[in-house]
Design a protein around this motif. Structure first.
Motif, PDB file in Angstrom:
ATOM      1  N   UNK A  22       8.165  -8.980   4.000  1.00 27.43           N
ATOM      2  CA  UNK A  22       7.125  -9.580   4.795  1.00 27.43           C
ATOM      3  C   UNK A  22       6.054  -8.614   5.310  1.00 27.43           C
ATOM      4  N   UNK A  23       5.197  -8.338   4.282  1.00 28.57           N
ATOM      5  CA  UNK A  23       4.162  -7.163   4.530  1.00 28.57           C
ATOM      6  C   UNK A  23       3.269  -7.339   5.497  1.00 28.57           C
ATOM      7  N   UNK A  24       2.888  -6.684   6.340  1.00 24.74           N
ATOM      8  CA  UNK A  24       1.816  -6.759   7.411  1.00 24.74           C
ATOM      9  C   UNK A  24       0.840  -6.063   7.085  1.00 24.74           C
ATOM     10  N   UNK A  25       0.476  -4.928   7.950  1.00 21.92           N
ATOM     11  CA  UNK A  25      -0.704  -4.294   7.682  1.00 21.92           C
ATOM     12  C   UNK A  25      -0.547  -3.205   6.565  1.00 21.92           C
ATOM     13  N   UNK A  26      -1.686  -2.516   6.302  1.00 15.01           N
ATOM     14  CA  UNK A  26      -1.844  -1.549   4.989  1.00 15.01           C
ATOM     15  C   UNK A  26      -2.899  -0.600   5.426  1.00 15.01           C
ATOM     16  N   UNK A  27      -2.276   0.774   4.997  1.00 19.93           N
ATOM     17  CA  UNK A  27      -3.306   1.766   5.171  1.00 19.93           C
ATOM     18  C   UNK A  27      -3.402   2.863   4.108  1.00 19.93           C
ATOM     19  N   UNK A  46      -7.886  -3.577  -2.181  1.00 27.07           N
ATOM     20  CA  UNK A  46      -6.338  -4.055  -2.494  1.00 27.07           C
ATOM     21  C   UNK A  46      -5.753  -4.761  -1.305  1.00 27.07           C
ATOM     22  N   UNK A  47      -5.307  -5.837  -1.328  1.00 28.82           N
ATOM     23  CA  UNK A  47      -4.554  -6.685  -0.222  1.00 28.82           C
ATOM     24  C   UNK A  47      -3.213  -6.767  -0.640  1.00 28.82           C
ATOM     25  N   UNK A  48      -2.108  -6.905   0.664  1.00 28.57           N
ATOM     26  CA  UNK A  48      -1.007  -7.610   0.280  1.00 28.57           C
ATOM     27  C   UNK A  48      -0.995  -8.784   1.085  1.00 28.57           C
ATOM     28  N   UNK A  49       0.094  -9.583   0.530  1.00 33.28           N
ATOM     29  CA  UNK A  49       0.165 -11.018   1.322  1.00 33.28           C
ATOM     30  C   UNK A  49       1.699 -11.564   1.095  1.00 33.28           C
ATOM     31  N   UNK A  50       1.856 -12.148   2.109  1.00 31.52           N
ATOM     32  CA  UNK A  50       3.068 -12.786   2.350  1.00 31.52           C
ATOM     33  C   UNK A  50       3.501 -13.679   1.037  1.00 31.52           C
ATOM     34  N   UNK A  51       4.505 -13.648   0.424  1.00 31.34           N
ATOM     35  CA  UNK A  51       5.090 -14.767  -0.495  1.00 31.34           C
ATOM     36  C   UNK A  51       5.997 -15.806   0.492  1.00 31.34           C
TER      37      UNK A  51
END
Length: 364
Positions: A282-287, A224-229
């Motif tokens: 503005x998502x940055x890290x993820x755990x 899974x990833x998050x990314x800035x729009x």
């Protein structure tokens, strides 16, 4: 109750936990724009600072005065700098750790991956494993997060370089993509674009804007990833090898000027997000949480946010996000990274010139 969108569905946005349920402890102060955190086997921690320093934090939270020598030469400007630090899976034996960073100068730069040995006190024997190409102008959108897969390969996230967003649809370069490498920097022989003469062999997925969070969930066998729009349209994506995630042909956001980027939110052949945040957080890290300290959080995702100045807890069922919870707004800080420590506590890095490492522990 506020709601946020996921694949056309409404996802409840729950209130944060009462402060009686957890306590925020500031462990370390005086970090300059800290970016990434890694836990050492002896209880100490490594933290990257975006200007190009790798810092050692003792188990009690005290910061070693001098940065570690031997870090690669870093291009540090605006969003460019030293990004992630990650221990090799055989770190106890090999001492290898991985660093991602921006290289070059304002006129020609991109993201690099290197590894170096850490003997407990210093770095030695560094080597560059991969540099994204082409080199581009500017100082924005580098990605820079890493994840290990169970087959001993490494996935590195990249950005579109901001001014080069159309190149995220060009498999002939690395802009706006994920790349997958062996632990010594080679191309795995089962990479999805291998054998396509018009594609870079390192590519694992494409059509991304600026991926700054990545997690491999072993229980679900999911990456899974998050990314800035842009202005809105931040995304949570489930990665499939070879898939195209649409940027900039599809997005739920608009340009920073308010202008339309594309009329399409979905298109045939392009993979839509599991969840989008509009307006942007503005998502940055993820755990991914696994631990004993907070039993109710088992298997949940935690996404740190810069503009949102919060952490989102995402509860998933059958491949969907069914609840979101806003946490840690009391810090009143941009949160660059969120990690789960060996002790089961959450650790947060605040993105400021005088940034901090904060630990989240149960109140009782």
């Amino acid at each position: 109750m506020k709601r946020w969108h996921a694949l056309g569905l409404t996802v409840p946005l729950l209130a944060g936990l009462a402060h009686a349920d957890y306590r925020l402890e500031t462990l370390t102060e005086g970090l300059e724009h800290p970016w990434s955190l890694a836990f050492l086997p002896d209880g100490r921690m490594l933290v990257t600072e975006r200007p190009g320093r790798l810092r050692l934090i003792e188990a009690d939270g005290s910061l070693r005065d001098a940065p570690l020598a031997g870090v690669p030469e870093v291009f540090a400007e605006a969003q460019a700098g030293l990004f992630e630090v990650m221990l090799a899976p055989d770190f106890d034996d090999s001492g290898w750790l991985y660093l991602s960073y921006a290289y070059g100068d304002i006129s020609a730069n991109n993201t690099c991956l290197a590894r170096t040995r850490f003997n407990g006190e210093g770095l030695s024997g560094g080597e560059v494993l991969f540099c994204a190409s082409p080199a581009k102008r500017g100082a924005a959108h580098y990605g820079g997060r890493m994840a290990l897969l169970p087959d001993d390969t490494l996935v590195l996230t990249l950005g579109d370089g901001f001014d080069y967003r159309e190149q995220a649809q060009n498999a002939g370069n690395h802009l706006g993509s994920l790349v997958r490498l062996t632990l010594d920097g080679r191309v795995p022989d089962d990479n999805p674009f291998l054998g396509d003469d018009g594609a870079r062999p390192e590519l694992y997925s494409m059509g991304h804007r600026n991926v700054q969070g990545i997690v491999y969930d072993a229980a679900r066998d999911e990456l899974l990833i998050n990314e800035h729009g842009p202005r809105g349209g931040d995304e949570l994506n489930l990665i499939q090898p070879g898939a195209n995630y649409g940027w900039p042909l599809t997005t739920h956001g608009v340009d920073y000027t308010g202008a339309q980027i594309t009329p399409f939110r979905e298109l045939p052949g392009l993979t839509p997000p599991l969840l989008h945040w509009t307006p942007s957080i503005a998502p940055s890290g993820m755990a991914l949480y696994h631990g004993d300290a907070f039993p109710d959080w088992q298997g949940d995702l935690f996404v740190s946010a810069l503009a949102g100045q919060q952490v989102r807890r995402l509860v998933r069922e059958e491949g969907r996000v069914v609840e979101q919870q806003v946490l840690f707004e009391a810090l009143d800080s941009r949160i660059r990274d969120v990690r789960v420590g060996p002790d089961g506590y959450l650790y947060l890095l605040t993105d400021h010139a005088d940034g901090a490492l904060v630990r989240v522990v149960p109140a009782s």
